[in-house]
Design an enzyme around this catalytic site. Structure first.
Site, PDB file in Angstrom:
ATOM      1  N   SER A  91      70.694  36.768  78.264  1.00  0.00           N
ATOM      2  CA  SER A  91      70.277  37.156  76.912  1.00  0.00           C
ATOM      3  C   SER A  91      68.963  36.480  76.539  1.00  0.00           C
ATOM      4  CB  SER A  91      71.355  36.845  75.876  1.00  0.00           C
ATOM      5  OG  SER A  91      72.521  37.568  76.174  1.00  0.00           O
ATOM      6  N   HIS A  92      67.973  36.721  77.365  1.00  0.00           N
ATOM      7  CA  HIS A  92      66.621  36.247  77.124  1.00  0.00           C
ATOM      8  C   HIS A  92      65.689  37.041  78.025  1.00  0.00           C
ATOM      9  CE1 HIS A  92      67.196  34.246  80.936  1.00  0.00           C
ATOM     10  NE2 HIS A  92      68.215  33.550  80.448  1.00  0.00           N
ATOM     11  N   ALA A  93      64.404  36.816  77.874  1.00  0.00           N
ATOM     12  CA  ALA A  93      63.418  37.422  78.782  1.00  0.00           C
ATOM     13  C   ALA A  93      62.573  36.296  79.352  1.00  0.00           C
ATOM     14  CB  ALA A  93      62.540  38.414  78.020  1.00  0.00           C
TER      15      ALA A  93
END
Ligand code: TYD
Length: 137
Positions: A50-52
């Protein structure tokens, strides 16, 4: 950018003694490997990621069990279900990614194009969209 993400089939050496698959630095996968990590013992229902990443690209394999990798380019989701140790998902940078729906005893192997760098993470989805829009202008 979502269309740059792709499933890569790895070599599979079939053998009655047990099968074998492999990948080598920048062979089979489109980048130089700088780091390897793995995710395991995930309790039921948990989500990782849940991140980039601003710069790092990754290759993700379900070495054991199964899980889903959900990618988002800021507009739409694309879900990849990984459940074989000879298929991996190539994930370019600047895609929001979550890993979810882990089966019991699943093992996610991830290789990255950079060494660990906390400043490479984008952990806020709105910030991700802003950065991404700047890049694709
Ligand atoms: P993180 O990538 O934030 O996991 P998730 O996105 O699934 O929550 O990593 C969790 C912690 O592990 C974080 O504090 C940093 C540390 N870490 C390293 O030290 N080296 C690594 O290569 C990775 C991937 C994480």
């Amino acid at each position: 950018m979502l269309d740059k993400a792709k499933i890569i089939q790895l070599p599979k050496i079939l053998d009655p003694r047990g099968n074998l698959s492999f990948f080598e630095n920048s062979n089979q996968i489109p980048f130089d490997i700088k780091r390897t990590y793995w995710i395991y013992d995930v309790p039921g229902g948990e989500t990782r990621g849940s991140h980039a990443f601003k710069n790092s690209t990754e290759f993700i394999i379900a070495l054991s069990g199964s899980f889903d990798v959900v990618l988002n380019d800021g507009e739409k989701d694309m879900k990849f279900s990984l459940n074989r140790s000879y298929f991996g998902l190539y994930v370019p940078n600047l895609l929001w990614r979550s890993i979810e729906n882990f089966s019991t005893n699943s093992l996610a192997l991830i290789v990255s194009s950079i060494q660990y760098d906390s400043t490479d993470y984008i952990r806020d989805f709105d910030e991700f969209k802003t950065i991404r829009n700047e890049v694709i202008k």
